[in-house]
Scaffold this motif. Structure first.
Motif, PDB file in Angstrom:
ATOM      1  N   THR A  14       0.813  -1.224   0.000  1.00  0.00           N
ATOM      2  CA  THR A  14       0.000   0.000   0.000  1.00  0.00           C
ATOM      3  C   THR A  14       0.844   1.271   0.000  1.00  0.00           C
ATOM      4  OG1 THR A  14      -1.712  -1.157   1.220  1.00  0.00           O
ATOM      5  CG2 THR A  14      -1.837   1.245   1.207  1.00  0.00           C
ATOM      6  N   CYS A  15       1.931   1.268   0.735  1.00  0.00           N
ATOM      7  CA  CYS A  15       2.697   2.500   0.934  1.00  0.00           C
ATOM      8  C   CYS A  15       3.468   2.943  -0.300  1.00  0.00           C
ATOM      9  CB  CYS A  15       3.669   2.325   2.088  1.00  0.00           C
ATOM     10  SG  CYS A  15       4.821   0.938   1.882  1.00  0.00           S
ATOM     11  N   ILE A  16       3.902   2.010  -1.111  1.00  0.00           N
ATOM     12  CA  ILE A  16       4.891   2.334  -2.138  1.00  0.00           C
ATOM     13  C   ILE A  16       4.389   3.351  -3.154  1.00  0.00           C
ATOM     14  CG2 ILE A  16       4.392   0.420  -3.722  1.00  0.00           C
ATOM     15  CD1 ILE A  16       7.549   0.018  -3.775  1.00  0.00           C
ATOM     16  N   SER A  17       3.109   3.289  -3.490  1.00  0.00           N
ATOM     17  CA  SER A  17       2.583   4.221  -4.487  1.00  0.00           C
ATOM     18  C   SER A  17       2.326   5.607  -3.902  1.00  0.00           C
ATOM     19  CB  SER A  17       1.299   3.664  -5.095  1.00  0.00           C
ATOM     20  OG  SER A  17       0.310   3.514  -4.108  1.00  0.00           O
ATOM     21  N   GLU A  18       2.368   5.722  -2.578  1.00  0.00           N
ATOM     22  CA  GLU A  18       2.125   7.013  -1.931  1.00  0.00           C
ATOM     23  C   GLU A  18       3.373   7.872  -1.841  1.00  0.00           C
ATOM     24  OE1 GLU A  18      -0.911   7.986  -1.027  1.00  0.00           O
ATOM     25  OE2 GLU A  18      -1.668   6.078  -1.804  1.00  0.00           O
ATOM     26  N   CYS A  19       4.533   7.266  -2.008  1.00  0.00           N
ATOM     27  CA  CYS A  19       5.777   7.997  -1.786  1.00  0.00           C
ATOM     28  C   CYS A  19       6.122   8.899  -2.967  1.00  0.00           C
ATOM     29  CB  CYS A  19       6.915   7.017  -1.529  1.00  0.00           C
ATOM     30  SG  CYS A  19       8.482   7.856  -1.207  1.00  0.00           S
ATOM     31  N   PRO A  20       6.257  10.197  -2.707  1.00  0.00           N
ATOM     32  CA  PRO A  20       6.561  11.138  -3.792  1.00  0.00           C
ATOM     33  C   PRO A  20       8.025  11.115  -4.230  1.00  0.00           C
ATOM     34  CG  PRO A  20       6.458  12.308  -1.730  1.00  0.00           C
ATOM     35  CD  PRO A  20       6.062  10.876  -1.428  1.00  0.00           C
ATOM     36  N   SER A  21       8.870  10.452  -3.457  1.00  0.00           N
ATOM     37  CA  SER A  21      10.304  10.477  -3.790  1.00  0.00           C
ATOM     38  C   SER A  21      10.860   9.097  -4.111  1.00  0.00           C
ATOM     39  CB  SER A  21      11.088  11.110  -2.646  1.00  0.00           C
ATOM     40  OG  SER A  21      10.902  10.380  -1.464  1.00  0.00           O
ATOM     41  N   GLU A  22       9.953   8.131  -4.308  1.00  0.00           N
ATOM     42  CA  GLU A  22      10.361   6.763  -4.640  1.00  0.00           C
ATOM     43  C   GLU A  22      11.421   6.232  -3.681  1.00  0.00           C
ATOM     44  OE1 GLU A  22      11.298   6.560  -8.809  1.00  0.00           O
ATOM     45  OE2 GLU A  22       9.309   7.216  -9.422  1.00  0.00           O
ATOM     46  N   ALA A  23      11.207   6.487  -2.398  1.00  0.00           N
ATOM     47  CA  ALA A  23      12.169   6.070  -1.381  1.00  0.00           C
ATOM     48  C   ALA A  23      11.917   4.667  -0.855  1.00  0.00           C
ATOM     49  CB  ALA A  23      12.129   7.058  -0.214  1.00  0.00           C
ATOM     50  N   ILE A  24      10.759   4.095  -1.201  1.00  0.00           N
ATOM     51  CA  ILE A  24      10.372   2.792  -0.648  1.00  0.00           C
ATOM     52  C   ILE A  24      10.675   1.681  -1.639  1.00  0.00           C
ATOM     53  CG2 ILE A  24       8.480   1.414   0.290  1.00  0.00           C
ATOM     54  CD1 ILE A  24       7.070   4.057   1.009  1.00  0.00           C
ATOM     55  N   SER A  25      11.331   0.619  -1.145  1.00  0.00           N
ATOM     56  CA  SER A  25      11.617  -0.526  -2.000  1.00  0.00           C
ATOM     57  C   SER A  25      10.928  -1.771  -1.462  1.00  0.00           C
ATOM     58  CB  SER A  25      13.124  -0.755  -2.101  1.00  0.00           C
ATOM     59  OG  SER A  25      13.695  -0.908  -0.818  1.00  0.00           O
ATOM     60  N   GLU A  26      10.594  -2.678  -2.393  1.00  0.00           N
ATOM     61  CA  GLU A  26       9.862  -3.890  -2.039  1.00  0.00           C
ATOM     62  C   GLU A  26      10.767  -4.946  -1.427  1.00  0.00           C
ATOM     63  OE1 GLU A  26       7.339  -5.315  -5.228  1.00  0.00           O
ATOM     64  OE2 GLU A  26       7.415  -3.336  -6.163  1.00  0.00           O
ATOM     65  N   GLY A  27      10.158  -5.936  -0.781  1.00  0.00           N
ATOM     66  CA  GLY A  27      10.882  -7.054  -0.197  1.00  0.00           C
ATOM     67  C   GLY A  27       9.963  -7.806   0.732  1.00  0.00           C
ATOM     68  N   ASN A  28      10.496  -8.782   1.441  1.00  0.00           N
ATOM     69  CA  ASN A  28       9.698  -9.486   2.449  1.00  0.00           C
ATOM     70  C   ASN A  28       9.202  -8.498   3.496  1.00  0.00           C
ATOM     71  OD1 ASN A  28      10.103 -11.966   1.211  1.00  0.00           O
ATOM     72  ND2 ASN A  28      11.948 -12.401   2.404  1.00  0.00           N
ATOM     73  N   ILE A  29      10.070  -7.527   3.797  1.00  0.00           N
ATOM     74  CA  ILE A  29       9.696  -6.352   4.565  1.00  0.00           C
ATOM     75  C   ILE A  29      10.128  -5.160   3.725  1.00  0.00           C
ATOM     76  CG2 ILE A  29      10.213  -4.988   6.625  1.00  0.00           C
ATOM     77  CD1 ILE A  29      10.594  -7.623   8.120  1.00  0.00           C
ATOM     78  N   TYR A  30       9.223  -4.220   3.501  1.00  0.00           N
ATOM     79  CA  TYR A  30       9.568  -3.054   2.685  1.00  0.00           C
ATOM     80  C   TYR A  30      10.565  -2.178   3.420  1.00  0.00           C
ATOM     81  CZ  TYR A  30       6.047  -3.922  -0.932  1.00  0.00           C
ATOM     82  OH  TYR A  30       5.334  -4.446  -1.976  1.00  0.00           O
ATOM     83  N   LYS A  31      11.363  -1.437   2.638  1.00  0.00           N
ATOM     84  CA  LYS A  31      12.391  -0.592   3.245  1.00  0.00           C
ATOM     85  C   LYS A  31      12.308   0.830   2.707  1.00  0.00           C
ATOM     86  CE  LYS A  31      15.846  -4.197   4.107  1.00  0.00           C
ATOM     87  NZ  LYS A  31      17.155  -4.745   3.713  1.00  0.00           N
ATOM     88  N   ILE A  32      12.726   1.767   3.524  1.00  0.00           N
ATOM     89  CA  ILE A  32      12.790   3.170   3.114  1.00  0.00           C
ATOM     90  C   ILE A  32      14.253   3.585   3.032  1.00  0.00           C
ATOM     91  CG2 ILE A  32      12.301   5.551   3.813  1.00  0.00           C
ATOM     92  CD1 ILE A  32       9.741   4.446   5.178  1.00  0.00           C
ATOM     93  N   ASP A  33      14.628   4.155   1.884  1.00  0.00           N
ATOM     94  CA  ASP A  33      15.980   4.689   1.706  1.00  0.00           C
ATOM     95  C   ASP A  33      16.063   6.015   2.460  1.00  0.00           C
ATOM     96  OD1 ASP A  33      18.279   5.953   0.885  1.00  0.00           O
ATOM     97  OD2 ASP A  33      17.970   5.592  -1.256  1.00  0.00           O
ATOM     98  N   PRO A  34      16.851   6.083   3.520  1.00  0.00           N
ATOM     99  CA  PRO A  34      16.890   7.308   4.335  1.00  0.00           C
ATOM    100  C   PRO A  34      17.437   8.512   3.580  1.00  0.00           C
ATOM    101  CG  PRO A  34      18.610   5.786   5.028  1.00  0.00           C
ATOM    102  CD  PRO A  34      17.753   5.049   4.033  1.00  0.00           C
ATOM    103  N   ASP A  35      18.209   8.264   2.533  1.00  0.00           N
ATOM    104  CA  ASP A  35      18.748   9.387   1.753  1.00  0.00           C
ATOM    105  C   ASP A  35      17.709   9.964   0.790  1.00  0.00           C
ATOM    106  OD1 ASP A  35      21.282   9.218   2.924  1.00  0.00           O
ATOM    107  OD2 ASP A  35      21.872   7.627   1.541  1.00  0.00           O
TER     108      ASP A  35
END
Ligand code: SF4
Ligand code: SF4
Length: 55
Positions: A14-35
């Protein structure tokens, strides 16, 4: 500063399409790129299991 995703993530996607900076990546647990995260909070608002919080 960046938002972080906890182990409570169910990989629902659900979260990945909401991110305006494409900071979220998929996986068994999703991750956010802090940069890439701009701290907008949009992802946290839509997470059904409240797995996303400010670091
Ligand atoms: Fe993307 Fe905003 Fe979530 Fe950061 S807080 S990962 S910029 S949606
Ligand atoms: Fe994981 Fe929440 Fe994102 Fe779904 S919305 S993929 S449970 S962090």
């Amino acid at each position: 500063m960046a938002y972080v995703i906890s182990n409570d993530c169910t990989a629902c996607g659900t979260c990945i399409s909401e991110c305006p900076s494409e900071a979220i990546s998929e996986g068994n647990i999703y991750k956010i790129d802090p940069d890439a995260c701009i701290d907008c909070g949009a992802c946290a608002d839509v997470c059904p299991v409240e797995a996303i919080s400010p670091a």
